[in-house]
Design a protein around this motif. Structure first.
Motif, PDB file in Angstrom:
ATOM      1  N   ILE A 188       0.970  -1.238  -0.057  1.00 19.64           N
ATOM      2  CA  ILE A 188       0.068  -0.006   0.158  1.00 19.64           C
ATOM      3  C   ILE A 188       1.039   1.138   0.097  1.00 19.64           C
ATOM      4  O   ILE A 188       1.929   1.382   0.840  1.00 19.64           O
ATOM      5  N   VAL A 207      -5.207   1.335   8.415  1.00 18.01           N
ATOM      6  CA  VAL A 207      -4.283   0.628   7.891  1.00 18.01           C
ATOM      7  C   VAL A 207      -3.517  -0.390   8.545  1.00 18.01           C
ATOM      8  O   VAL A 207      -3.211  -1.673   8.293  1.00 18.01           O
ATOM      9  N   TYR A 210      -5.811  -3.376   8.967  1.00 21.75           N
ATOM     10  CA  TYR A 210      -5.451  -4.229   7.907  1.00 21.75           C
ATOM     11  C   TYR A 210      -3.966  -5.134   7.703  1.00 21.75           C
ATOM     12  O   TYR A 210      -4.065  -6.429   7.397  1.00 21.75           O
ATOM     13  N   TRP A 219       2.801  -0.928   4.556  1.00 23.61           N
ATOM     14  CA  TRP A 219       2.466   0.501   3.987  1.00 23.61           C
ATOM     15  C   TRP A 219       3.670   0.894   3.831  1.00 23.61           C
ATOM     16  O   TRP A 219       4.442   1.173   4.867  1.00 23.61           O
ATOM     17  N   CYS A 265      -1.304  -0.859  -4.422  1.00 26.39           N
ATOM     18  CA  CYS A 265      -2.629   0.036  -4.195  1.00 26.39           C
ATOM     19  C   CYS A 265      -2.091   1.394  -3.647  1.00 26.39           C
ATOM     20  O   CYS A 265      -1.032   1.511  -3.183  1.00 26.39           O
ATOM     21  N   ILE A 317      -9.395  -1.105   1.514  1.00 31.00           N
ATOM     22  CA  ILE A 317      -8.283  -1.790   0.858  1.00 31.00           C
ATOM     23  C   ILE A 317      -8.747  -3.089  -0.099  1.00 31.00           C
ATOM     24  O   ILE A 317      -8.324  -3.378  -1.082  1.00 31.00           O
TER      25      ILE A 317
END
Length: 361
Positions: A188, A207, A210, A219, A265, A317
């Motif tokens: 991400i 986040v 996730y 991330w 993403c 997401i």
């Protein structure tokens, strides 16, 4: 009678990776390659390693690049007269200012020079001063804004009385093409300064939740960390201990396209944006996008593009992972058609020609 040809100085705050600066680097490069007389002028000299790298990179692209070296503190008159001296020495007839400090000092300097027109671009929907804008409106020849929202902000919040032409941000699309993921991690990506406007603090819990459920995910946050050190520390403190090793702060980089190419993403949790150039960079890289309805996002949606609305990030997401190749290709096509730096640069040059050859009223 032959019309005057623009000799343009693009005045920026510093050689950094802000959206306004990145846009002006690309505009200067494109117009220079087209044969126009254009130069970049920074309000301060490059001091950090990153600033020096950017300055060298800009020059390597064939762009004439200079600095004013605005002093800190109250020596405003020196900055004004330094810009005035630059205008006269280089015979600049159009000064295009970008950012609050360049807008302020640049317009005052140009007002002292009879033969220099001013173009001011509104790059955001916050952070400007209504009092200053109303004070300087009378010595501004024309305005542009990077989005409809920025234009409305200029008219309604800042009280700008002159027409404001909307010229969206643009990028060199080809720089972002080609996916290069080399491992099995789901990445991400967020790109933007670590400041409150960008919404990292609000996004952190979602986040992290996730990441806690998906051990293969990480991330990666690309952006300057020293503009607001207290906020940066607050964001780091909000990261959950169990996923801390999978949240990477890269700092500011000169090669953001490499991060887009290796991502899966894109997340930009900004609370407000004048445009949000990172959105179109993600479109060029064919990444699924998650974000709020700010900046350029409403325009993307109107043109049939796909952006996953940000609310429950853990769910968002997963939704973004389900965006189809056809939808990503459509985003890419919208980016190429509407946000190519070649088309955007030509629009700016038309503004320069128009303002330079306008009859005095």
């Amino acid at each position: 009678m032959k019309k005057n040809q623009p000799k343009v100085a693009l005045l920026i705050n510093s050689y950094n990776l802000g959206g306004a600066e990145k846009l002006m680097y690309d505009v200067a490069a494109q117009l220079t390659s087209d044969g126009a007389e254009v130069c970049l002028v920074s309000m301060k000299k490059p001091e950090t390693k990153l600033e020096k790298e950017i300055f060298d990179d800009v020059r390597s692209r064939g762009i004439a690049s200079y600095t004013i070296d605005k002093p800190c503190g109250g020596k405003k008159l020196k900055a004004i007269f330094d810009i005035l001296s630059f205008i006269r020495t280089h015979k600049i007839n159009v000064l295009h200012t970008n950012g609050q400090s360049p807008d302020f000092y640049g317009r005052l300097a140009a007002a002292l020079c009879r033969n220099c027109k001013t173009v001011v671009t509104i790059h955001n929907t916050g952070g400007y001063s209504r009092k200053i804008e109303q004070f300087l409106d009378g010595i501004t020849d024309t305005y542009t804004a990077v989005s409809e929202q920025a234009m409305e902000y200029a008219k309604n919040e800042l009280g700008v009385k002159k027409d404001v032409a909307v010229i969206c941000n643009g990028i060199d699309v080809k720089r972002y093409e080609g996916h290069t993921t080399s491992d099995n991690r789901f990445t991400i990506l967020s790109v933007g300064r670590i400041v409150p406007q960008k919404g990292y603090l609000e996004a952190a819990d979602g986040v992290c939740r996730y990441l806690a459920k998906n051990s293969e995910a990480r991330w990666v946050i690309v952006g300057e960390t020293n503009q607001n050190p207290e906020y940066f520390e607050a964001v780091k403190d909000r990261i959950w201990d169990k996923v801390r090793d999978r949240v990477i702060f890269s700092g500011a980089v000169t090669n953001p396209e490499d991060y887009y190419k290796s991502a899966d993403c894109f997340l930009l949790p900004s609370g407000f944006e004048g445009f949000g150039i990172a959105f179109i960079e993600a479109m060029a890289a064919r990444l699924p996008i998650i974000g709020n309805n700010v900046g350029v996002v409403p325009d993307i949606l109107k043109m049939g593009g796909t952006v996953t609305a940000m609310n429950d990030l853990c769910k968002n997401i997963e939704e973004a992972k389900g965006v189809t190749k056809d939808q990503l290709d459509k985003n890419y096509e919208i980016c190429c058609k509407n946000y190519s730096i070649k088309a955007i640069s030509h629009k700016y040059f038309e503004v320069y020609k128009r303002v330079l050859n306008a009859k005095e009223g």
